[in-house]
Structures are given as structure tokens and as C-alpha cells.
Design an enzyme around this catalytic site. Structure first.
Site, short mmCIF file in Angstrom:
data_model
loop_
_atom_site.label_atom_id
_atom_site.label_comp_id
_atom_site.label_asym_id
_atom_site.label_seq_id
_atom_site.Cartn_x
_atom_site.Cartn_y
_atom_site.Cartn_z
CB SER A 1 -0.89 0.01 1.24
OG SER A 1 -0.09 0.16 2.41
CG ASP B 1 -4.21 -2.71 -1.15
OD1 ASP B 1 -5.15 -2.95 -1.91
OD2 ASP B 1 -4.28 -2.84 0.09
CG HIS B 2 -7.45 0.04 -1.44
ND1 HIS B 2 -8.77 0.11 -1.81
CD2 HIS B 2 -7.32 -1.14 -0.77
CE1 HIS B 2 -9.40 -0.97 -1.40
NE2 HIS B 2 -8.55 -1.75 -0.77
CG ASP C 1 -10.42 2.43 -3.83
OD1 ASP C 1 -11.49 2.75 -4.38
OD2 ASP C 1 -10.35 2.13 -2.63
CD GLU D 1 -6.77 -2.00 4.28
OE1 GLU D 1 -6.36 -3.05 4.79
OE2 GLU D 1 -7.33 -1.95 3.19
CG HIS E 1 -10.97 -1.90 4.30
ND1 HIS E 1 -11.02 -0.82 3.46
CD2 HIS E 1 -10.58 -2.95 3.54
CE1 HIS E 1 -10.65 -1.19 2.24
NE2 HIS E 1 -10.38 -2.47 2.26
CG HIS F 1 -10.97 -4.85 -1.88
ND1 HIS F 1 -10.88 -3.62 -2.50
CD2 HIS F 1 -10.16 -5.67 -2.56
CE1 HIS F 1 -10.04 -3.70 -3.51
NE2 HIS F 1 -9.59 -4.94 -3.58
N GLY F 2 -12.03 -6.19 2.14
CA GLY F 2 -12.71 -6.12 3.42
C GLY F 2 -13.24 -7.46 3.89
N GLY F 3 -12.37 -8.48 3.88
CA GLY F 3 -12.82 -9.82 4.24
C GLY F 3 -12.93 -10.09 5.73
CG ASN G 1 -7.20 -6.87 -1.09
OD1 ASN G 1 -6.84 -7.53 -2.06
ND2 ASN G 1 -7.32 -5.56 -1.13
CG ASP H 1 -3.50 -5.10 5.89
OD1 ASP H 1 -2.44 -5.52 6.39
OD2 ASP H 1 -3.75 -3.88 5.76
#
Length: 400
Positions: free
Chosen positions: A62, A107-108, A142, A180, A224, A263-265, A285, A287
Site C-alpha cells: 500500500s 494496493d488501493h 481505487d 484502512e 475494512h 476486499h474487506g474480508g 485481500n 491484511d
């Protein structure tokens, strides 16, 4: 379907090999974990997990991660680019030694961070000119906070620049909630957390005219951050609707014509993850959970060895006993790596990635930091003609 080990090489994969990997994941209903890394240590832990799990993996950096890699004491506006490139070079230097496919990803990147994106693309272009392939495998834009028209238009312009180098583009439409890496969407309109099939298809229609190497992060309630399973309302079945709509519009023979991303799992149940993957998610993703796992290894070690970590000399074994073997960074950093390895492997199990690739054993490892590309036959012929003409002219002069 052919074995992944037979069609995709180990080490950092780019271009056609990356497209083959993504197509294999989509066709075989598994997703590749994309783990945020902030150091060579965290990157090595991800690589080790991939080798142990016999799975492909993505290492992503990121903007904040890039800044951390270059050093928090550096305040240069280009520090995130420098750190991201440094981490990419580290991964390229060691990936082949782990014997599994590795995707190098950024990333984003929100609109305010586009100078960082531009810097990485410049590094890709420089690497491509020298070695015939980009430094990174893929990048993410993003621009989900912008109006859809602007989001898509900017993605189109960047994808035109990336496509000649066969760099994968990931984009996001619809917003991932939570916070995030400095992007805070905690108070966003809940309706924006769910992307419509029409929005997704509009992206596909625009980008597919340029090339096939792109994926879409479509929001389906993702958030996130840290949440207990069940505390986040996900609707992964919506992803199937996106695929159905695109299939109808394209009259495609594929049941899942779009490469999707999750995203945001954090807070997702195993069943929700499975449903997302079944509906064409090829990348997820990771993190928040790996951040905790890295710390957890250090926390456990410090608690266990605390009496040996209070001074350089003196511990329960005696006042003159040295403690170097306990506080040596290679010891406690390794403890952090070990727990991170285990957590990454958990994600690989959840995403059905485990066992998809047989690590290369007989191929020697080597750094993938570039072999100058050979001149094309046309260039060689032209050079030969020039040399020949020069030699003829010199001979005529000597004869005179």
C-alpha cells in the site's frame, strides 16, 4: 483443465502468465490471497506460507506500506514510490527460491495518491525498456469515492498506458466501508456499499476494449477492519448477479466472464467467502488478520521469555548470564513470521488455494531482477547492413 504447475512458472509472474493464472483460478473456483506486506520479513513469511501450502500468492504494498519500507524518518513526497519499488525488488530477488507463482501488486490508490501510482508506473516502464517486462505484475486504482463516470474514465486512461506492458489493472466501483491506510469510509451511505450489475458491466465494457487483463472489486457490503463473523452484512450472492448480467449482455459462453475481487474480508464467514469465490472472485485481500498474527508471535514470545528480555546480562539462570540469544532480532522477528505463516495458510485453505501448485524442486532459484532483452531480428539485420556498408566504404577509401 491442465495442472497449474504445467502452465504457470514459479517466481514473479507477469503478462500472459498472470492472465493464465487468473483464468485458472476463475475456472477452478479458487481465489489467490493478496497479503499486504510492509517489510522483507512479512514478505518472506507470505512466500514461506505459499510454499508450504503449495499455492500461488499475491504480495501487495500500500501507499503507507511503501512509506514504511523506505523508512518513516524519510519525509520525501516520493518515499512511498521508493519503498514500493524496494519491496518489489526484494520479492523479485527471492521469489524463485520459494518455487511458487508470486504476483507483485500495489494496493488501493485513491485519487489523492495518483502521484504514487505514476511513480510505480514509471518504474515499470523503465524496467520494461531494459528487460522486456514490467517491475510489478499488477496495480490497483481505487477511485470509488469519485463519480462513476470519472472513476471509469481515469481507469481507461491508465489502462491504455499499462496494457502495452501487459500489466494487470484492478479497479473498484462501489465503496468498501471501514477504515484502512488513511482512507476512511466509516460513515458512508450504506447503499454505496452495494454495487449494481449495471455499474460492473459499465466498467467491463470500457476496459475490455483495451485488453483482457483487469479485475473489478465490486462492493457487496464489505468493510475494512476488525469484526466478528456475522457482524458485517455481506451479500456475496450479488456477485453472481453481476456475472449473469455480463454473460447476458455479452452473449458469452463463459458462466463467469468477469474477474472479480473481494476486499474487506475481516468478519466474513467461511460460507460467505466460499460463495464469493464460487461467483468468480479470483483474489481476496488479507491484511488485518495477518497484522495481528505477526504481532501475536512476538507477544507470545515476549510473555514466555520476559525474564530474559529485561537486560543484556542477568536472568533467572544467573546474574552474569548473557541474554543476547533471546533479544537478537533474528529470534523474535522469526517468531512473528512463524505465526504469520500459519495465518496466511489459513486464508489459503478458506480460499481453496491450498495444493493448487506443486513447488519446483529441481529448478535452481535465481533473482528475477532482469536480463537485458535481446535485440529483435530486424534490429540485428539493420545493424548488419550498417556495418557492411561501412566496411565497403572503408575498403573503397583504402583502395584509392
Amino acid at each position: 483443465m491442465a495442472s497449474l504447475s504445467d502452465i504457470v512458472p514459479s517466481g514473479v509472474v507477469v503478462g500472459d502468465d498472470l492472465l493464465t493464472l487468473m483464468e485458472h483460478a476463475r475456472a477452478n473456483a479458487y481465489a489467490i490471497p493478496a497479503v499486504n506486506c510492509t517489510s522483507s520479513s512479512t514478505a518472506n513469511a507470505v512466500l514461506e506460507a505459499a510454499r508450504k501450502a503449495k499455492a500461488p500468492v499475491m504480495i501487495q504494498v500500500s501507499n503507507g506500506g511503501g512509506s514504511f519500507v523506505v523508512g518513516k524518518g524519510v519525509k520525501d513526497p516520493n518515499s512511498a514510490t521508493a519503498g514500493s519499488v524496494a519491496l518489489a525488488m526484494h520479492v523479485r530477488s527471492v521469489a524463485k527460491y520459494y518455487g511458487v507463482p508470486v504476483v507483485l501488486h500495489s494496493d488501493h490508490c485513491a485519487k489523492k495518491l495518483l502521484p504514487w501510482f505514476d511513480g510505480m508506473l514509471k518504474a515499470d516502464e523503465d524496467f520494461y525498456k531494459k528487460f522486456g517486462e514490467p517491475l510489478f505484475s499488477s496495480h490497483m486504482l481505487d477511485l470509488s469515492e469519485e463519480p462513476d463516470e470519472e472513476n471509469i474514465a481515469i481507469c481507461v486512461e491508465y489502462f491504455k498506458r499499462m496494457a502495452p506492458m501487459k500489466i494487470w489493472l484492478e479497479m473498484e466501483i462501489g465503496i468498501t466501508g471501514g477504515e484502512e491506510d488513511g482512507v476512511n469510509n466509516e460513515n458512508v451511505d450504506p447503499e454505496k456499499l452495494y454495487t449494481s450489475p449495471e455499474q460492473v458491466y459499465a466498467v467491463y465494457d470500457a476496459l475490455s476494449k483495451i485488453g483482457p487483463m483487469f479485475s473489478i472489486a465490486a462492493a457487496f457490503g464489505n468493510v475494512h477492519g476488525v469484526y466478528k463473523p456475522g457482524n458485517v452484512k455481506l451479500s456475496p450472492e450479488r456477485l453472481g448477479k453481476h456475472q449473469e448480467y455480463a454473460k447476458k449482455m455479452l452473449n458469452s459462453s463463459l458462466s463467469k466472464p468477469i474477474f472479480l475481487v473481494m476486499h474487506g474480508g475481516s468478519g466474513s464467514t467461511d460460507e460467505e467467502i466460499k460463495t464469493a469465490v464460487t461467483n468468480g472472485v479470483v483474489k481476496m485481500n488479507i491484511d488485518t488478520d495477518t497484522q495481528w498474527s505477526y504481532w501475536d508471535g512476538l507477544r507470545i514470545y515476549e510473555k514466555e521469555k520476559r525474564p530474559y528480555l529485561q537486560a543484556q546480562i542477568g536472568n533467572p539462570d544467573g546474574p552474569d548470564k548473557p541474554n543476547k540469544k533471546f533479544y537478537d532480532p533474528r529470534v523474535w522477528v522469526r517468531k512473528a513470521e512463524e505465526t504469520m505463516v500459519k495465518r496466511v495458510m489459513v486464508s489459503m485453505d478458506k480460499l481453496s488455494t491450498t495444493g493448487k501448485y506443486e513447488p519446483t524442486e529441481d529448478e535452481p532459484g535465481y533473482p528475477q531482477i532482469g536480463t537485458p532483452k535481446a535485440p529483435s531480428p530486424a534490429v540485428l539485420m539493420a545493424a548488419g547492413a550498417v556495418v557492411g556498408s561501412a566496411a565497403t566504404l572503408l575498403l573503397k577509401v583504402l583502395i584509392k
